[in-house]
Design an enzyme around this catalytic site. Structure first.
Site, PDB file in Angstrom:
ATOM      1  N   GLN A   1       0.845  -1.185   0.000  1.00 36.18           N
ATOM      2  CA  GLN A   1       0.000   0.000   0.000  1.00 36.18           C
ATOM      3  C   GLN A   1       0.885   1.241   0.000  1.00 36.18           C
ATOM      4  O   GLN A   1       1.921   1.283   0.658  1.00 36.18           O
ATOM      5  CB  GLN A   1      -0.925   0.004   1.214  1.00 36.18           C
ATOM      6  CG  GLN A   1      -1.882  -1.170   1.266  1.00 36.18           C
ATOM      7  CD  GLN A   1      -2.893  -1.178   0.123  1.00 36.18           C
ATOM      8  OE1 GLN A   1      -3.147  -0.159  -0.493  1.00 36.18           O
ATOM      9  NE2 GLN A   1      -3.471  -2.341  -0.144  1.00 36.18           N
TER      10      GLN A   1
ATOM     11  N   ASP B   1      -8.678  -8.038  -2.138  1.00 36.54           N
ATOM     12  CA  ASP B   1      -8.089  -6.761  -2.552  1.00 36.54           C
ATOM     13  C   ASP B   1      -7.419  -6.963  -3.907  1.00 36.54           C
ATOM     14  O   ASP B   1      -6.183  -7.058  -4.003  1.00 36.54           O
ATOM     15  CB  ASP B   1      -7.083  -6.285  -1.506  1.00 36.54           C
ATOM     16  CG  ASP B   1      -6.499  -4.921  -1.835  1.00 36.54           C
ATOM     17  OD1 ASP B   1      -7.015  -4.258  -2.754  1.00 36.54           O
ATOM     18  OD2 ASP B   1      -5.514  -4.522  -1.177  1.00 36.54           O
TER      19      ASP B   1
ATOM     20  N   CYS C   1      -8.871   0.006  -5.360  1.00 30.76           N
ATOM     21  CA  CYS C   1      -8.431   1.353  -5.727  1.00 30.76           C
ATOM     22  C   CYS C   1      -9.184   1.843  -6.958  1.00 30.76           C
ATOM     23  O   CYS C   1      -8.822   2.871  -7.532  1.00 30.76           O
ATOM     24  CB  CYS C   1      -6.923   1.371  -5.995  1.00 30.76           C
ATOM     25  SG  CYS C   1      -6.404   0.290  -7.333  1.00 30.76           S
TER      26      CYS C   1
END
Length: 419
Positions: A253, A348, A374
């Site tokens: 991240q 994710d 994202c």
């Protein structure tokens, strides 16, 4: 191209100001709703010539490299430094709201979680050899031109302080004429550098680069096209209380602060789950936090990232069991029958989302799910599949991990109502 006077009424999805005209919408970078401007117009795009009447929501950008003039047309990394915080934050949260509304998802979107300047720990620079050494910076928007940067208000202070050293190392690496990428990770005990280039190194080049890195105390490791040239000390990151040695160029991240917020949301939602599946686990951002209370099975296609996760779990005392599986979830998603043993799940995926995998999750009986993305557009698509499968969205939290850009991180928490 023709010069026109335009009134900017709102911001578009990429952060450009929009002017409504009889011919349609015109998109103008570096403008703010409420601006009256002169612009050079070509079809639906325009370049800012002058601000005739500035919007009350126009502010002075904090970065000297941000701007629309010909000599300094922006480094391409930020799009919205000139917009007041309240307008900027409402716009970025609105990206998530609009994505959900496009799928008819009626879920409350929380206030944007802000990230401060100088907190980004992962930065990707562009570099190229010149007669005076290497130029190091960022690609100007919609261009291959590299803008030399002396400072970056997004990057961590440590990366900023190391810019002269990074430029020296880029000069050592730049043996070919082509541009290359230099990824920089602010880790302990020093910066982790990964160069990706379209040219090859000869043995004398390798030795010269190694000597250059040895002379830079702020650098812990440098790799070239995946090959470790020198590792003075293994880079370390903390995922919760677990120390991980990330693989060269591996995904992490971008912001430690944003990661902490995401980790708290995920672990809080899944803390009562006895067994949890972590899909697209990377090096263990969520898996190693979840292992404080749950038996975790982590699945990831990237072997080095999975090996880093496994090694970190094995050497950390007090965790629940952590198992790993190397698996391409796009080609071979977990089937419904494989999901039966889990009470919690987190995924994710990359920007493309996890449509095929989510179709199987939607038919499972897993009580609680955490979805991270994202890309609000593909996340909304995946959430729609889960909702049609009987899940309910509990919360949606946007996180401004990519400050002053058009990108936003989102954590969505879901549960399956008890039958």
């Amino acid at each position: 191209m023709s010069a026109r006077k335009l009134d900017i009424t709102r911001l578009g999805g990429q952060g450009d100001g929009i002017a409504e005209t009889p011919e349609g919408q015109i998109f103008v970078p570096f403008t703010v709703p409420g601006d009256v401007i002169n612009a050079g117009v070509e079809k639906s795009r325009a370049s800012l010539i002058a601000v005739l009447t500035p919007s009350p929501d126009r502010v002075t950008p904090p970065c000297p490299h941000f701007g629309p003039d010909e000599e300094n047309a922006g480094c391409g990394g930020c799009a919205l430094q000139h917009v007041a915080d309240t307008v900027y934050q409402d716009w970025k949260r609105g990206l998530v709201v609009a994505a959900l509304e496009s799928r008819n998802i009626a879920a409350e979107v929380a206030t944007l979680v802000s990230c401060e300047p100088h907190t980004r720990r992962r930065v990707v620079f562009a570099a190229r050899r010149t007669d005076k050494g290497a130029i190091l910076g960022f690609n100007r928007a919609q261009s291959h031109h590299i803008v030399h940067v002396e400072t970056c208000v997004v990057a961590s202070e440590r990366i900023n302080q190391a810019l002269p050293a990074l430029r020296r190392l880029a000069t050592a690496v730049a043996v070919g004429k082509e541009a290359f990428r230099l990824s920089v990770l602010d880790a302990a005990p020093g910066l982790d550098l990964a160069a990706e280039a379209p040219f090859k190194l000869a043995e004398p080049d390798r030795l010269r680069i190694i000597q250059a890195v040895r002379a830079e105390p702020t650098v812990a490791r440098l790799t070239f096209n995946g090959e470790i040239l020198i590792e003075k000390q293994p880079p370390e990151l903390e995922f919760g209380r677990v120390i991980v040695n990330p693989p060269p160029g591996g995904f992490v991240q971008a912001s430690k602060d944003a990661e902490q917020v995401m980790g708290d949301l995920v672990t809080g939602h899944l803390k009562k789950s006895k067994r949890v599946a972590d899909l697209f686990s990377g090096s263990g951002t969520f898996a190693l936090r979840l292992a404080e209370t749950s038996h975790v099975h982590a699945l990831e296609a990237d072997g080095p990232s999975l090996a880093a996760l496994d090694k970190a779990a094995r050497r950390t005392q007090g965790l629940k069991p952590v198992t790993v599986e190397k698996r391409d979830l796009f080609r071979r998603p977990l089937m419904v029958s494989e999901l039966k043993s889990y009470q919690g799940l987190v995924f994710d995926p990359p920007r493309a989302g996890a449509e095929v995998q989510v179709a199987d999750i939607a038919r499972s009986a897993i009580p609680r799910i955490a979805a991270i993305s994202c890309n609000p557009v593909t996340l909304a698509r995946d959430l729609e599949i889960l909702i049609k499968g009987g899940y309910r969205v509990v919360s949606v939290t946007p996180i401004d991990q990519f400050l002053w850009s058009s990108h936003v991180e989102v954590v969505a928490l879901l549960e399956r109502p008890k039958r």
